[in-house]
Write a protein that holds these residues in place. Sequence first.
Motif, PDB file in Angstrom:
ATOM      1  N   MET A 140       0.826  -1.202   0.000  1.00 44.02           N
ATOM      2  CA  MET A 140       0.000   0.000   0.000  1.00 44.02           C
ATOM      3  C   MET A 140       0.860   1.251   0.000  1.00 44.02           C
ATOM      4  O   MET A 140       0.570   2.224  -0.709  1.00 44.02           O
ATOM      5  CB  MET A 140      -0.943  -0.005   1.203  1.00 44.02           C
ATOM      6  N   ALA A 141       1.938   1.233   0.786  1.00 45.55           N
ATOM      7  CA  ALA A 141       2.857   2.374   0.788  1.00 45.55           C
ATOM      8  C   ALA A 141       3.511   2.549  -0.579  1.00 45.55           C
ATOM      9  O   ALA A 141       3.641   3.672  -1.087  1.00 45.55           O
ATOM     10  CB  ALA A 141       3.918   2.177   1.871  1.00 45.55           C
ATOM     11  N   VAL A 142       3.910   1.436  -1.197  1.00 41.35           N
ATOM     12  CA  VAL A 142       4.502   1.500  -2.538  1.00 41.35           C
ATOM     13  C   VAL A 142       3.485   1.990  -3.550  1.00 41.35           C
ATOM     14  O   VAL A 142       3.812   2.772  -4.458  1.00 41.35           O
ATOM     15  CB  VAL A 142       5.057   0.118  -2.931  1.00 41.35           C
ATOM     16  N   GLY A 143       2.230   1.565  -3.423  1.00 44.58           N
ATOM     17  CA  GLY A 143       1.186   2.028  -4.332  1.00 44.58           C
ATOM     18  C   GLY A 143       0.975   3.524  -4.253  1.00 44.58           C
ATOM     19  O   GLY A 143       0.729   4.193  -5.268  1.00 44.58           O
ATOM     20  N   VAL A 144       1.092   4.090  -3.057  1.00 49.34           N
ATOM     21  CA  VAL A 144       0.956   5.544  -2.899  1.00 49.34           C
ATOM     22  C   VAL A 144       2.093   6.270  -3.607  1.00 49.34           C
ATOM     23  O   VAL A 144       1.871   7.255  -4.333  1.00 49.34           O
ATOM     24  CB  VAL A 144       0.916   5.911  -1.401  1.00 49.34           C
ATOM     25  N   ILE A 145       3.312   5.791  -3.415  1.00 55.26           N
ATOM     26  CA  ILE A 145       4.477   6.452  -4.027  1.00 55.26           C
ATOM     27  C   ILE A 145       4.466   6.281  -5.545  1.00 55.26           C
ATOM     28  O   ILE A 145       4.698   7.246  -6.295  1.00 55.26           O
ATOM     29  CB  ILE A 145       5.775   5.901  -3.428  1.00 55.26           C
ATOM     30  N   ALA A 146       4.205   5.060  -6.027  1.00 63.78           N
ATOM     31  CA  ALA A 146       4.208   4.808  -7.464  1.00 63.78           C
ATOM     32  C   ALA A 146       3.057   5.528  -8.162  1.00 63.78           C
ATOM     33  O   ALA A 146       3.232   6.084  -9.253  1.00 63.78           O
ATOM     34  CB  ALA A 146       4.118   3.303  -7.736  1.00 63.78           C
ATOM     35  N   GLY A 147       1.884   5.521  -7.545  1.00 67.93           N
ATOM     36  CA  GLY A 147       0.745   6.193  -8.160  1.00 67.93           C
ATOM     37  C   GLY A 147       0.924   7.692  -8.277  1.00 67.93           C
ATOM     38  O   GLY A 147       0.386   8.323  -9.183  1.00 67.93           O
ATOM     39  N   ALA A 255      -6.301   9.938  -7.623  1.00 73.23           N
ATOM     40  CA  ALA A 255      -6.964   8.892  -8.406  1.00 73.23           C
ATOM     41  C   ALA A 255      -5.997   7.760  -8.734  1.00 73.23           C
ATOM     42  O   ALA A 255      -6.359   6.577  -8.662  1.00 73.23           O
ATOM     43  CB  ALA A 255      -7.541   9.481  -9.689  1.00 73.23           C
ATOM     44  N   ALA A 256      -4.758   8.095  -9.079  1.00 72.19           N
ATOM     45  CA  ALA A 256      -3.769   7.066  -9.405  1.00 72.19           C
ATOM     46  C   ALA A 256      -3.435   6.227  -8.175  1.00 72.19           C
ATOM     47  O   ALA A 256      -3.332   4.993  -8.259  1.00 72.19           O
ATOM     48  CB  ALA A 256      -2.508   7.719  -9.968  1.00 72.19           C
ATOM     49  N   MET A 257      -3.287   6.872  -7.027  1.00 65.77           N
ATOM     50  CA  MET A 257      -2.981   6.126  -5.800  1.00 65.77           C
ATOM     51  C   MET A 257      -4.138   5.205  -5.425  1.00 65.77           C
ATOM     52  O   MET A 257      -3.936   4.041  -5.057  1.00 65.77           O
ATOM     53  CB  MET A 257      -2.671   7.099  -4.665  1.00 65.77           C
ATOM     54  N   ALA A 258      -5.361   5.727  -5.522  1.00 62.05           N
ATOM     55  CA  ALA A 258      -6.535   4.912  -5.191  1.00 62.05           C
ATOM     56  C   ALA A 258      -6.673   3.732  -6.147  1.00 62.05           C
ATOM     57  O   ALA A 258      -7.009   2.618  -5.723  1.00 62.05           O
ATOM     58  CB  ALA A 258      -7.790   5.780  -5.220  1.00 62.05           C
ATOM     59  N   ALA A 259      -6.411   3.961  -7.424  1.00 65.04           N
ATOM     60  CA  ALA A 259      -6.513   2.884  -8.403  1.00 65.04           C
ATOM     61  C   ALA A 259      -5.464   1.811  -8.149  1.00 65.04           C
ATOM     62  O   ALA A 259      -5.748   0.612  -8.235  1.00 65.04           O
ATOM     63  CB  ALA A 259      -6.366   3.442  -9.816  1.00 65.04           C
ATOM     64  N   ALA A 260      -4.229   2.219  -7.829  1.00 65.45           N
ATOM     65  CA  ALA A 260      -3.169   1.247  -7.565  1.00 65.45           C
ATOM     66  C   ALA A 260      -3.496   0.401  -6.335  1.00 65.45           C
ATOM     67  O   ALA A 260      -3.359  -0.833  -6.353  1.00 65.45           O
ATOM     68  CB  ALA A 260      -1.836   1.973  -7.374  1.00 65.45           C
ATOM     69  N   VAL A 261      -3.944   1.056  -5.267  1.00 59.95           N
ATOM     70  CA  VAL A 261      -4.293   0.311  -4.056  1.00 59.95           C
ATOM     71  C   VAL A 261      -5.519  -0.573  -4.308  1.00 59.95           C
ATOM     72  O   VAL A 261      -5.592  -1.704  -3.818  1.00 59.95           O
ATOM     73  CB  VAL A 261      -4.543   1.286  -2.890  1.00 59.95           C
TER      74      VAL A 261
END
Length: 333
Positions: A140-147, A255-261
């Motif tokens: 989840m932390a990686v998804g926030v950074i990558a998104g 939106a990108a962070m939410a989609a990745a998570v």
Amino acid sequence: MSQAEKAAGTAGEPTGSAVEGAAHEGDAGAPAEDAVPAAAEGAARREAVRVVRNPLWTFGILRSELTTTLRRRRTLALLGVLAAVPVLIGIAVRIETADGSSAGPGGGAAGPAFLSQVTNNGLFLVFATLAATLPVFLPMAVGVIAGDAVAGEANAGTLRYLLVAPAGRTRLLLAKYAATLGFCLVATLVVAASALAVGALLFPVGDVTTISGTTIGFGEGLVRAGLVAVLVAASLTGFTALGLFVSTLTNSGIAAMAAAVGLLITVQIVDTIPQLSGVHPYLFPHYWLSFTDLLREPVYWDEVRKNLGLQALYAAVFGSAAWARFTTKDVTA
């Protein structure tokens, strides 16, 4: 008229060729002046190409991206939360085993992996914490950074200024991917270091009993703990590429962070449905817990190789998709 006078007249008047030569010199004067800005522009272009081809410029972009990523308040907050997880687990185990009982419900039979061994050896808190954080907290932390890598820059209006530099979109995208992978490694090491410190503080440490039942020295146990941390970070490379691809599809960082998570949660749910077992080996989180095989004697490498191969496949597919999207994207913000 005498020959002397004719000679004098001829010497005093410019000849036709001399006049034409002077005219040509006058005409050439203006282009010479105009050639100065053109030459300067050409030199600037050659310098830009030289800078782009300079490997030090690429390392400079990577260093800038990594520094920017790690210095953000959001990143520091995520690292703080991840560092607190081992503290909470260690205190919970310490309180639960204060009366001599085993960790975990039902005497540890249903507890998380390695949790029942923490009271005997604090080094097992590293493995227990990584097993607890890998399915949820770390990705989840990686998804926030990558998104937020590309979409966040576009939303803030700084992406077009980054593209002004003579780095190229490909190099910029690679730098962002490498910086996110750097965060994966830093986050995993933060969890492991925090767990090691808490485990050594609250529980005894010493020789490590492997899953196979054999005993290895504490030094070798530390080495294997480091290898486990690196393998956990490598297990997130495929999801990092997926998150970066999602980040190129929108200009909204949230939106990108939410989609990745959301994709992470969906894939993990699918990985637990028995009726869909046929697709489980192709899901990126399926082999995440293969790091436990590093605690066997001898080490069982089959699942580890499958995990690394699957992550490489996801990184190649979604990394290429992110490159195709980013290099053709119309950046207006």
